[in-house]
Design a protein around this motif. Structure first.
Motif, mmCIF file in Angstrom:
data_model
loop_
_atom_site.group_PDB
_atom_site.id
_atom_site.type_symbol
_atom_site.label_atom_id
_atom_site.label_comp_id
_atom_site.label_asym_id
_atom_site.label_seq_id
_atom_site.Cartn_x
_atom_site.Cartn_y
_atom_site.Cartn_z
ATOM 1 N N ALA A 1 0.839 -1.197 0.000
ATOM 2 C CA ALA A 1 0.000 0.000 0.000
ATOM 3 C C ALA A 1 0.877 1.252 0.000
ATOM 4 O O ALA A 1 0.608 2.227 -0.701
ATOM 5 N N GLU A 2 1.938 1.196 0.774
ATOM 6 C CA GLU A 2 2.868 2.321 0.854
ATOM 7 C C GLU A 2 3.574 2.516 -0.501
ATOM 8 O O GLU A 2 3.710 3.644 -0.987
ATOM 9 N N MET A 3 3.977 1.406 -1.106
ATOM 10 C CA MET A 3 4.654 1.469 -2.403
ATOM 11 C C MET A 3 3.741 2.095 -3.456
ATOM 12 O O MET A 3 4.171 2.901 -4.278
ATOM 13 N N GLU A 4 2.471 1.690 -3.414
ATOM 14 C CA GLU A 4 1.514 2.204 -4.399
ATOM 15 C C GLU A 4 1.402 3.725 -4.266
ATOM 16 O O GLU A 4 1.422 4.452 -5.253
ATOM 17 N N ARG A 5 1.315 4.188 -3.037
ATOM 18 C CA ARG A 5 1.192 5.625 -2.778
ATOM 19 C C ARG A 5 2.423 6.369 -3.338
ATOM 20 O O ARG A 5 2.295 7.380 -4.023
ATOM 21 N N LEU A 6 3.584 5.814 -3.064
ATOM 22 C CA LEU A 6 4.814 6.480 -3.505
ATOM 23 C C LEU A 6 4.977 6.426 -5.026
ATOM 24 O O LEU A 6 5.439 7.385 -5.637
ATOM 25 N N LEU A 7 4.566 5.289 -5.612
ATOM 26 C CA LEU A 7 4.681 5.143 -7.072
ATOM 27 C C LEU A 7 3.853 6.187 -7.804
ATOM 28 O O LEU A 7 4.231 6.689 -8.860
ATOM 29 N N ARG A 8 2.667 6.493 -7.211
ATOM 30 C CA ARG A 8 1.765 7.453 -7.852
ATOM 31 C C ARG A 8 2.446 8.815 -8.035
ATOM 32 O O ARG A 8 2.157 9.532 -8.981
ATOM 33 N N LYS B 1 5.578 -5.186 -10.492
ATOM 34 C CA LYS B 1 4.357 -5.968 -10.261
ATOM 35 C C LYS B 1 3.251 -5.075 -9.680
ATOM 36 O O LYS B 1 2.100 -5.128 -10.110
ATOM 37 N N ILE B 2 3.652 -4.238 -8.714
ATOM 38 C CA ILE B 2 2.661 -3.341 -8.093
ATOM 39 C C ILE B 2 2.185 -2.313 -9.123
ATOM 40 O O ILE B 2 1.004 -1.989 -9.192
ATOM 41 N N ALA B 3 3.114 -1.833 -9.931
ATOM 42 C CA ALA B 3 2.726 -0.878 -10.978
ATOM 43 C C ALA B 3 1.756 -1.537 -11.956
ATOM 44 O O ALA B 3 0.831 -0.889 -12.447
ATOM 45 N N GLU B 4 1.929 -2.837 -12.202
ATOM 46 C CA GLU B 4 1.003 -3.550 -13.102
ATOM 47 C C GLU B 4 -0.361 -3.701 -12.453
ATOM 48 O O GLU B 4 -1.389 -3.439 -13.079
ATOM 49 N N GLU B 5 -0.362 -4.087 -11.193
ATOM 50 C CA GLU B 5 -1.638 -4.308 -10.504
ATOM 51 C C GLU B 5 -2.448 -3.023 -10.376
ATOM 52 O O GLU B 5 -3.668 -3.054 -10.309
ATOM 53 N N THR B 6 -1.761 -1.898 -10.312
ATOM 54 C CA THR B 6 -2.467 -0.630 -10.142
ATOM 55 C C THR B 6 -2.629 0.112 -11.473
ATOM 56 O O THR B 6 -3.059 1.267 -11.482
#
Ligand code: C2E
Ligand code: MG
Ligand code: MG
Length: 530
Positions: free
Chosen positions: A273-280, A327-332
């Motif tokens: 969840a933290e990674m997703e926030r930062l990736l954005r 992988k997280i970038a793909e999922e989101t």
């Protein structure tokens, strides 16, 4: 009387008087009638009767008549009022019954999933008592998004109905199925804990045979996360969250399986969840950078290509490796804008390299399956090529073997269209999966990249491992260029030369380098390969 009731009932609205005004009205009418009677009847009697005895008799008749008339008047007024009250009461009763029916209808709509007719998430929250000592199976289809993307939402909906029906038919009498939305369901089961594994395997086996959607047959697999009351949560939210965490673990491990919730599984989810926030924020903040790794041609010793590899330098996390965030970038779906940035930057960069390198090396860009399935992927690539002015023959798109195996038919057309425009297509990580070369020939592959795991197996003794050499010969026989990935030793290099591998890429020759350094490296082309 009943006709009157109907008439009043038929009128669209009923005037509801206050009790005081209704009573006052009756009293006033009584007063007016009584006063008029007394006034006029006495005058008339005085005018027409002179005899005293007659007068007294008429007075008595007048008195009685008064009583009878006022009684009739009161009867009429009270009857009318009570009649109105009864009609109002009936109408209210009807409205109340209608309201109850509507409420039941609304309940049905609110608690049923419109697509499948199954109870929905709200219904699950209503039946909380069911959860005591029960387990939740959180079921999610694997790669359903691609079905919707490629075959359309109408097809996807029909498939979801088929799958729902199959799961319902596979339930035990004590189990309930809820559709949470999308391609997610929850099965509430009361099977004892020691038999849960057998039960979940039975549910997964429902996906063994294909689903019929109209004329088509569709193979689907599912993943299941499991949580148990009370050890994995005492509220529905906790149980759902933990089953979802277990499900997420299954997805990361390769799908088409199940997992029981365990506390240790929560850690990567919080991290995620933290990674997703930062990736954005990373794209907007310019935190990404491309490094380039040379691919050297063994014949000419020149860098024939450069593979663009993304690097993320996050202010909060420091350097993050691609396999930790792709992988997280793909999922989101964030991989779509990130991938476009990579493509554009790589295309612009290679032109600056061409200015100093007359042999014009190509640039290889890794493409995710999520990008490939995206709307207008081919058009986006062509737009970027046009905008940057790069010759399509100088671009190579790398697709991984696993992505190709899973969805060969869906991507073949897109890759062929790109190939027709001159773009090269490389099959990355070949050997990690189990695909046969002949199967892959359905795709317009120009380059085969042999995975590092195969190169690692090359022993010091050149004769010991003929398999990698065989792959090289077969691929070349099929007209493909062969690139060996992850070359780290001279023994490997010798072996690859012996089997006439076209290009090599690996730390032995160069690590991925920042843009400027890579350009200088290519220019000086001083590689220890001969
Ligand atoms: P890949 O496309 O197979 O890239 C090769 C990976 O192997 C790179 O890791 C590279 O640094 C590493 N490598 C190259 N030579 C050697 C060697 O001799 N020894 C060892 N141990 N490793 C070597 P990297 O840069 O960490 O990338 C990992 C994966 O992340 C890539 O595998 C690719 O699948 C993915 N990736 C990287 N950049 C992108 C991107 O822009 N878009 C997408 N979708 N995926 C990317
Ligand atoms: Mg690659
Ligand atoms: Mg690779």
């Amino acid at each position: 009387m009943s006709k009157q009731v109907q008439e009043i009932e038929g009128s669209s609205s009923i005037k509801v008087q206050s009790p005081l005004s209704a009573s006052l009205r009756i009293a006033l009418l009584y007063l007016i009638c009584g006063a008029l009677w007394i006034l006029f009847s006495d005058q008339v009697l005085n005018a027409i009767v002179s005899d005293k005895e007659m007068y007294a008799r008429f007075s008595m008749i007048k008195g009685w008549s008064y009583i009878v008339m006022t009684a009739l008047l009161l009867l009429y007024l009270i009857y009318r009022t009570t009649l109105r009250m009864r009609v109002a009461e009936r109408k209210l009763h009807n409205q109340y019954t209608e309201l109850l029916n509507n409420r039941e209808e609304l309940r049905k709509i609110a608690y049923r999933d419109q697509l499948t007719g199954l109870p929905n998430r709200l219904a699950l929250y209503e039946n909380l008592t069911l959860l005591k000592d029960a387990s939740l199976f959180y079921v999610d289809l694997d790669d359903f998004k691609y079905v919707n993307d490629t075959l359309g939402h109408a097809f996807g909906d029909r498939l979801l109905r088929e799958i729902s029906t199959r799961i319902v038919n596979g339930l035990l009498p004590s189990e309930q199925l809820y559709r949470l939305g999308g391609d997610e369901w929850v099965v509430v089961t009361r099977v004892p804990k020691d038999r849960l594994q057998t039960r979940v395997e039975q549910l997964l086996s429902l996906f063994d045979s294909p689903f019929a959607v109209g004329e088509q047959w569709m193979h689907m697999t599912g993943s299941i996360g499991i949580s148990h009351f009370p050890s994995h949560g005492r509220t529905l939210d906790q149980l759902l969250k933990n089953a979802d965490i277990a499900l997420y673990h299954v997805k990361r491990q390769g799908k088409n399986s199940f997992a029981f919730y365990d506390f240790s599984l929560s850690v990567p989810v919080q991290h995620r969840a933290e990674m997703e926030r930062l990736l954005r924020h990373a794209l907007e903040n310019g935190e990404f950078e491309l490094h380039y790794q040379p691919q050297i041609h063994l014949g000419s010793s020149q860098a024939e290509g450069l593979e663009a590899l993304i690097r993320w330098n996050s202010p909060e996390l420091g350097h993050v490796r691609p396999d930790q965030f792709i992988k997280i970038a793909e999922e989101t779906q964030l991989i779509v804008p990130i991938g476009e940035w990579v493509l554009r930057t790589a295309c612009e960069y290679i032109q600056t390299v061409h200015e100093t390198c007359p042999h014009k090396p190509t640039v290889s860009v890794n493409v995710s399956v999520v990008q490939l399935f995206g709307h207008r992927f081919v058009e986006r690539v062509m737009d970027i090529l046009q905008e940057t002015g790069l010759d399509p023959r100088c671009l190579e798109l790398e697709v991984t073997e696993s992505m190709v195996i899973e969805s060969l038919d869906q991507i073949a057309d897109k890759l062929s269209r790109l190939r027709e425009h001159g773009v090269n297509i490389a099959l990355d990580d070949f050997g990690r999966g189990f695909s046969s070369l002949s199967h892959l020939m359905k795709l317009p592959i120009t380059t085969l990249k042999i995975d590092k795991s195969f190169i690692d197996q090359i022993p010091d003794n050149l004769e010991d491992q003929p398999l990698t050499g065989l792959i090289i010969r077969m691929a070349k026989g099929l007209g493909m260029k062969v690139v060996a990935e992850g070359v780290e030793t001279y023994a490997q290099l010798d072996y690859l030369k012996k089997y006439e591998c076209d290009c090599v890429q690996g730390y032995l020759l160069s690590k991925p380098l920042p843009a400027m350094e890579a350009r200088d490296w290519v220019k000086t082309a001083s590689m220890p390969i001969s």
